[in-house]
Write a protein that holds these residues in place. Structure first.
Motif, PDB file in Angstrom:
ATOM      1  N   GLY A  21       0.813  -1.209   0.000  1.00  0.00           N
ATOM      2  CA  GLY A  21       0.000   0.000   0.000  1.00  0.00           C
ATOM      3  C   GLY A  21       0.848   1.262   0.000  1.00  0.00           C
ATOM      4  N   ILE A  22       1.897   1.241   0.809  1.00  0.00           N
ATOM      5  CA  ILE A  22       2.793   2.404   0.878  1.00  0.00           C
ATOM      6  C   ILE A  22       3.516   2.606  -0.452  1.00  0.00           C
ATOM      7  CG2 ILE A  22       4.887   3.311   1.957  1.00  0.00           C
ATOM      8  CD1 ILE A  22       3.960   1.914   4.560  1.00  0.00           C
ATOM      9  N   ILE A  23       4.005   1.506  -1.021  1.00  0.00           N
ATOM     10  CA  ILE A  23       4.699   1.592  -2.302  1.00  0.00           C
ATOM     11  C   ILE A  23       3.759   2.113  -3.392  1.00  0.00           C
ATOM     12  CG2 ILE A  23       5.780   0.235  -4.141  1.00  0.00           C
ATOM     13  CD1 ILE A  23       6.931  -1.562  -1.932  1.00  0.00           C
ATOM     14  N   GLY A  24       2.544   1.577  -3.415  1.00  0.00           N
ATOM     15  CA  GLY A  24       1.571   2.018  -4.407  1.00  0.00           C
ATOM     16  C   GLY A  24       1.207   3.485  -4.247  1.00  0.00           C
ATOM     17  N   MET A  25       0.991   3.924  -2.999  1.00  0.00           N
ATOM     18  CA  MET A  25       0.623   5.314  -2.739  1.00  0.00           C
ATOM     19  C   MET A  25       1.740   6.271  -3.145  1.00  0.00           C
ATOM     20  SD  MET A  25      -0.281   7.138   0.905  1.00  0.00           S
ATOM     21  CE  MET A  25       1.419   6.909   1.451  1.00  0.00           C
ATOM     22  N   LEU A  26       2.975   5.941  -2.784  1.00  0.00           N
ATOM     23  CA  LEU A  26       4.101   6.800  -3.130  1.00  0.00           C
ATOM     24  C   LEU A  26       4.290   6.880  -4.641  1.00  0.00           C
ATOM     25  CD1 LEU A  26       6.710   5.765  -0.398  1.00  0.00           C
ATOM     26  CD2 LEU A  26       5.343   7.866  -0.498  1.00  0.00           C
ATOM     27  N   THR A  27       4.065   5.756  -5.322  1.00  0.00           N
ATOM     28  CA  THR A  27       4.193   5.749  -6.782  1.00  0.00           C
ATOM     29  C   THR A  27       3.152   6.651  -7.425  1.00  0.00           C
ATOM     30  OG1 THR A  27       5.053   3.489  -6.756  1.00  0.00           O
ATOM     31  CG2 THR A  27       4.163   4.302  -8.841  1.00  0.00           C
ATOM     32  N   VAL A  28       1.904   6.524  -6.966  1.00  0.00           N
ATOM     33  CA  VAL A  28       0.822   7.349  -7.515  1.00  0.00           C
ATOM     34  C   VAL A  28       1.067   8.827  -7.233  1.00  0.00           C
ATOM     35  CG1 VAL A  28      -1.635   7.918  -7.295  1.00  0.00           C
ATOM     36  CG2 VAL A  28      -0.910   5.519  -7.440  1.00  0.00           C
ATOM     37  N   LYS A  29       1.451   9.136  -6.002  1.00  0.00           N
ATOM     38  CA  LYS A  29       1.718  10.539  -5.649  1.00  0.00           C
ATOM     39  C   LYS A  29       2.864  11.100  -6.488  1.00  0.00           C
ATOM     40  CE  LYS A  29      -1.360  10.999  -2.386  1.00  0.00           C
ATOM     41  NZ  LYS A  29      -2.512  11.928  -2.565  1.00  0.00           N
ATOM     42  N   GLY A  30       3.876  10.282  -6.736  1.00  0.00           N
ATOM     43  CA  GLY A  30       4.995  10.731  -7.541  1.00  0.00           C
ATOM     44  C   GLY A  30       4.578  11.049  -8.969  1.00  0.00           C
ATOM     45  N   ILE A  31       3.733  10.188  -9.547  1.00  0.00           N
ATOM     46  CA  ILE A  31       3.258  10.415 -10.914  1.00  0.00           C
ATOM     47  C   ILE A  31       2.337  11.633 -10.965  1.00  0.00           C
ATOM     48  CG2 ILE A  31       1.844   9.452 -12.770  1.00  0.00           C
ATOM     49  CD1 ILE A  31       2.891   6.688 -11.956  1.00  0.00           C
ATOM     50  N   GLN A  32       1.443  11.744  -9.963  1.00  0.00           N
ATOM     51  CA  GLN A  32       0.505  12.868  -9.953  1.00  0.00           C
ATOM     52  C   GLN A  32       1.197  14.201  -9.704  1.00  0.00           C
ATOM     53  OE1 GLN A  32      -2.339  11.499  -7.003  1.00  0.00           O
ATOM     54  NE2 GLN A  32      -3.694  10.675  -8.591  1.00  0.00           N
ATOM     55  N   ALA A  33       2.393  14.166  -9.145  1.00  0.00           N
ATOM     56  CA  ALA A  33       3.142  15.410  -8.968  1.00  0.00           C
ATOM     57  C   ALA A  33       3.495  16.021 -10.325  1.00  0.00           C
ATOM     58  CB  ALA A  33       4.413  15.145  -8.163  1.00  0.00           C
ATOM     59  N   PHE A  34       3.644  15.167 -11.337  1.00  0.00           N
ATOM     60  CA  PHE A  34       3.953  15.637 -12.689  1.00  0.00           C
ATOM     61  C   PHE A  34       2.684  15.836 -13.519  1.00  0.00           C
ATOM     62  CE2 PHE A  34       7.785  13.463 -11.260  1.00  0.00           C
ATOM     63  CZ  PHE A  34       8.771  14.383 -11.615  1.00  0.00           C
ATOM     64  N   ASN A  35       1.647  15.021 -13.206  1.00  0.00           N
ATOM     65  CA  ASN A  35       0.383  15.136 -13.952  1.00  0.00           C
ATOM     66  C   ASN A  35      -0.779  14.904 -13.001  1.00  0.00           C
ATOM     67  OD1 ASN A  35      -1.787  15.093 -15.708  1.00  0.00           O
ATOM     68  ND2 ASN A  35      -0.770  13.782 -17.219  1.00  0.00           N
ATOM     69  N   PRO A  36      -1.281  15.944 -12.344  1.00  0.00           N
ATOM     70  CA  PRO A  36      -2.348  15.809 -11.351  1.00  0.00           C
ATOM     71  C   PRO A  36      -3.665  15.282 -11.920  1.00  0.00           C
ATOM     72  CG  PRO A  36      -1.264  17.948 -11.194  1.00  0.00           C
ATOM     73  CD  PRO A  36      -0.795  17.323 -12.464  1.00  0.00           C
ATOM     74  N   ALA A  37      -3.830  15.331 -13.221  1.00  0.00           N
ATOM     75  CA  ALA A  37      -5.090  14.902 -13.826  1.00  0.00           C
ATOM     76  C   ALA A  37      -5.253  13.382 -13.825  1.00  0.00           C
ATOM     77  CB  ALA A  37      -5.183  15.422 -15.262  1.00  0.00           C
ATOM     78  N   LEU A  38      -4.163  12.639 -13.662  1.00  0.00           N
ATOM     79  CA  LEU A  38      -4.225  11.183 -13.685  1.00  0.00           C
ATOM     80  C   LEU A  38      -4.827  10.655 -12.384  1.00  0.00           C
ATOM     81  CD1 LEU A  38      -0.749  10.334 -15.257  1.00  0.00           C
ATOM     82  CD2 LEU A  38      -2.967  10.471 -16.399  1.00  0.00           C
ATOM     83  N   THR A  39      -5.753   9.700 -12.494  1.00  0.00           N
ATOM     84  CA  THR A  39      -6.392   9.114 -11.316  1.00  0.00           C
ATOM     85  C   THR A  39      -6.171   7.600 -11.310  1.00  0.00           C
ATOM     86  OG1 THR A  39      -8.523   8.697 -12.396  1.00  0.00           O
ATOM     87  CG2 THR A  39      -8.184  10.884 -11.399  1.00  0.00           C
ATOM     88  N   VAL A  40      -6.286   7.010 -10.135  1.00  0.00           N
ATOM     89  CA  VAL A  40      -6.155   5.551 -10.013  1.00  0.00           C
ATOM     90  C   VAL A  40      -7.295   4.868 -10.740  1.00  0.00           C
ATOM     91  CG1 VAL A  40      -6.194   3.615  -8.400  1.00  0.00           C
ATOM     92  CG2 VAL A  40      -4.883   5.676  -7.845  1.00  0.00           C
ATOM     93  N   GLN A  41      -8.495   5.384 -10.575  1.00  0.00           N
ATOM     94  CA  GLN A  41      -9.685   4.740 -11.122  1.00  0.00           C
ATOM     95  C   GLN A  41      -9.663   4.666 -12.647  1.00  0.00           C
ATOM     96  OE1 GLN A  41     -13.355   6.128  -9.403  1.00  0.00           O
ATOM     97  NE2 GLN A  41     -14.585   5.386 -11.103  1.00  0.00           N
ATOM     98  N   LYS A  42      -9.187   5.705 -13.296  1.00  0.00           N
ATOM     99  CA  LYS A  42      -9.243   5.760 -14.755  1.00  0.00           C
ATOM    100  C   LYS A  42      -7.902   5.526 -15.448  1.00  0.00           C
ATOM    101  CE  LYS A  42     -13.634   6.823 -15.361  1.00  0.00           C
ATOM    102  NZ  LYS A  42     -14.560   5.944 -16.121  1.00  0.00           N
TER     103      LYS A  42
END
Length: 257
Positions: A21-42
């Motif tokens: 969970g921590i690894i997944g969250m950090l990965t998503v946050k890292g990607i969204q830092a460059f592109n906030p429009a990206l979501t997990v759901q879509k």
């Protein structure tokens, strides 16, 4: 550390659950830092599920528990007796149709495979092994109850509430059926295969990575629960029919714990 986690499967289960969970969250946050429009759901669900599967597989390989929890060929060659359970994904596909773009399908399939590997290793692998010393009934019910409870979290990340509640019911029931499938075959592979097919159909039908914002009718949700209940009855019948082989297989392995 490795030997400790091998001996204490429940601790390993918790480490993998929270660690992934921590690894997944950090990965998503890292990607969204460059592109906030990206979501997990879509957009990023496939990557998160792939990371989860990699974490679970790496953990059991590291402690050398992979073969013991069932990452081996099935002992039973009667794979065809499980074909009737495919009525569940077939019914799901016929009801929902296909609401995705073909270009999105490969990512949906990656997500479905990631979910199947991750959840089967965690609940029908690591946790089942930890619960078997307490008896077969406990080993079937407790991991399945936790499996169902884990899906309630979808409500808090944008999922439909009614769908989430019914999802808890059928994942709890299906979890018990998949545990019986795992015990009967002494292998996780058939459970992973069925899990993958079911999720692949669902994801392709909705175009989403398992966290649904669309509305499902009460009647359809009830039908899905009943189909999984029938799956459980059938799975328990097959497990009981093969009880002698089960007792000389995984039951004998778990006795030393």
């Amino acid at each position: 550390m490795k030997s400790f986690l091998y001996r204490h499967g429940l601790v390993l289960f918790l480490v993998v659950m929270f660690g992934r969970g921590i690894i997944g969250m950090l990965t998503v946050k890292g990607i969204q830092a460059f592109n906030p429009a990206l979501t997990v759901q879509k957009d990023l669900g496939w990557l998160v599920m792939l990371l989860y599967a990699a974490c679970a597989f790496a953990a059991v390989k590291w402690v050398r528990m992979d073969k013991e929890i069932g990452l081996i060929k099935p002992a039973s060659k009667e794979w065809f007796v499980w074909l009737p359970v495919l009525i569940i994904p077939l019914t799901l596909g016929l009801h929902l149709g296909f609401h995705s773009t073909w270009g999105h399908v490969p990512l949906l399939l990656i997500a479905a495979l990631g979910v199947a590997i991750n959840e089967e290793i965690l609940f029908r692998g690591i946790l089942l092994r930890a619960m078997l010393p307490f008896g077969k009934a406990v080993a079937i019910i407790v991991p399945s109850l936790l499996f169902g409870t884990a899906h309630l979290g979808n409500i808090f990340v944008g999922g439909d509430v009614a769908f989430g509640l019914f999802q808890f019911a059928w994942t709890f029931i299906a979890g018990m059926a998949l545990t019986a499938l795992r015990l009967q075959n002494k292998s996780l592979l058939p459970a992973i295969g069925f899990h993958f097919i079911l999720d692949a159909v669902e994801y392709a039908a909705t175009g989403e990575f398992g966290v649904h914002s669309i509305n499902f009718s009460l009647g359809w949700l009830t039908i899905l629960v009943l189909l999984n209940a029938a799956f459980l009855v059938y799975a328990l019948y097959l497990l009981t029919r093969n009880s002698n082989s089960v007792n000389t297989g995984i039951g004998a392995v778990s006795a030393k714990y």
